[in-house]
Design an enzyme around this catalytic site. Structure first.
Site, PDB file in Angstrom:
ATOM      1  CB  THR A 152     -25.838  67.729 -10.607  1.00 46.37           C
ATOM      2  OG1 THR A 152     -24.548  67.156 -10.777  1.00 46.37           O
ATOM      3  CG2 THR A 152     -25.965  68.981 -11.467  1.00 46.37           C
ATOM      4  NE  ARG A 180     -16.104  62.882 -11.510  1.00 45.40           N
ATOM      5  CZ  ARG A 180     -17.382  63.170 -11.350  1.00 45.40           C
ATOM      6  NH1 ARG A 180     -17.756  64.363 -10.897  1.00 45.40           N
ATOM      7  NH2 ARG A 180     -18.316  62.272 -11.622  1.00 45.40           N
ATOM      8  CB  VAL A 181     -14.925  67.424 -15.584  1.00 44.07           C
ATOM      9  CG1 VAL A 181     -16.221  68.077 -16.069  1.00 44.07           C
ATOM     10  CG2 VAL A 181     -13.900  68.484 -15.222  1.00 44.07           C
ATOM     11  N   GLY A 182     -17.455  65.617 -14.329  1.00 44.32           N
ATOM     12  CA  GLY A 182     -18.524  64.684 -14.683  1.00 44.32           C
ATOM     13  C   GLY A 182     -19.362  65.195 -15.834  1.00 44.32           C
ATOM     14  CG  ASP A 183     -23.562  64.294 -15.791  1.00 43.71           C
ATOM     15  OD1 ASP A 183     -23.077  63.979 -14.687  1.00 43.71           O
ATOM     16  OD2 ASP A 183     -24.722  64.736 -15.910  1.00 43.71           O
ATOM     17  CB  THR A 203     -28.762  64.792 -10.810  1.00 44.15           C
ATOM     18  OG1 THR A 203     -27.996  64.648  -9.602  1.00 44.15           O
ATOM     19  CG2 THR A 203     -30.124  64.170 -10.585  1.00 44.15           C
ATOM     20  N   GLY A 204     -26.613  62.374 -11.088  1.00 46.22           N
ATOM     21  CA  GLY A 204     -26.263  60.994 -10.798  1.00 46.22           C
ATOM     22  C   GLY A 204     -24.775  60.785 -10.918  1.00 46.22           C
ATOM     23  N   GLY A 206     -21.704  60.789 -12.803  1.00 44.07           N
ATOM     24  CA  GLY A 206     -21.303  61.399 -14.060  1.00 44.07           C
ATOM     25  C   GLY A 206     -20.577  60.481 -15.013  1.00 44.07           C
TER      26      GLY A 206
END
Length: 301
Positions: A152, A180-183, A203-204, A206
């Site tokens: 990110t 799919r959705v991350g942080d 970042t990383g 999620g």
């Protein structure tokens, strides 16, 4: 007159360099964040953000992004959007709304159309080739991992008037499940800002980052009087240890933060590059390395 900016990964440098002129000319933190992230979104050589981002398992590039106004806590966020040229521009627009601040999929795309934002096919030939190659590998028994491709871009800016803004943009995991959705678009997890205190961005991986709202916690600790680096160390490394103990595994965790006086902080459990600019420092890259007992050693990249 203090102004400053920090962004995640080496890719952030080109954006920070472009936005530096905005801040130096008494421009706004919001413009600086949007300008910097758009430079990354428009670069087809970058495979984890915007145009050139690697697709999901169905071959579609689905993008997430967010923006937060540290003056009034207004948030705009989008997730799973396709063919929107600039998720950060869309998120910033949504941050001006009283309601409907977080839109997903076709709803977010319709809002972009209603407001005249640029649309284009975000799947480059290079990203399509990478997807086709991975399809063959998976068909031959290859196994997907969370690190097949992700990063990110997060940007935090403080302008000379004391306003703080934070933004994020990402195409997420390569070969992720559709939807799919991350942080990254989640307030508190992927980002948080308070102009009276500071801001943080993540970042990383999620799926691990969203297990605790560390960006919010970092800013909260700063509000209690902790220096920015101390706040990051306490929030991030404490949780990494807890997650390792309870879950048996920890993904990539990297955080940047900036306080209202222009001081920077970084916390990470992997080798992590980030870009910095201020009225005291020309745009440049730094490298953060996790050391023994979670002490981070920071050296110029």
């Amino acid at each position: 007159m203090t102004y400053a900016m920090i962004g995640t990964w080496a890719m952030a440098l080109s954006g920070v360099q472009r936005a530096a002129a905005t801040l130096a000319a008494d421009g706004t933190a919001g413009d600086a964040v949007e300008t910097a992230i758009q430079v990354i979104e428009d670069d087809p050589s970058l495979t984890s953000v915007g145009y050139g981002g690697l697709p999901n398992e169905q071959g579609m590039v689905q993008l997430d992004g967010a923006y937060m106004n540290g003056d009034n806590f207004q948030i705009g966020a989008v997730a799973g959007v396709e063919d929107v040229a600039s998720p950060i521009a869309l998120a910033r627009l949504l941050a001006k709304e009283r309601v409907n601040n977080f839109l997903v999929g076709t709803g977010a795309e319709a809002y972009a159309d209603q407001h005249g934002l640029a649309r284009k096919n975000m799947l480059t030939s290079g990203a399509k080739t990478a997807w086709q190659k991975r399809q063959v590998e998976v068909g031959q028994g290859g196994r997907l991992t969370p690190y097949d491709g992700h990063d990110t871009v997060g940007m935090i800016a403080l302008d000379a008037r004391g306003h703080i803004r934070v933004g994020t943009s990402t195409s997420g995991l390569f070969m992720k499940h559709a939807g799919r959705v991350g942080d990254s678009p989640q307030p508190g997890n992927g980002f948080y800002a308070d102009s009276a205190v500071g801001a943080a961005a993540a970042t990383g991986l999620g799926e691990d980052l969203m297990k605790r709202p560390l960006c919010f916690e970092i800013v909260s600790l700063m509000a209690q009087g902790m220096p920015v680096q101390e706040a990051m160390d306490k929030a991030v490394y404490t949780f990494i240890d807890q997650l390792q103990a309870r879950n048996g595994a920890v993904g990539e965790f990297s955080y940047i933060a900036l306080d209202h006086q222009g001081n920077f902080g970084v916390a990470t459990n992997v080798e992590f590059q980030y870009a910095v600019f201020s009225d005291r420092v020309a745009p440049r890259l730094y490298l953060a390395m996790p050391g023994n007992d979670h002490h981070v050693t920071i050296t110029p990249a």
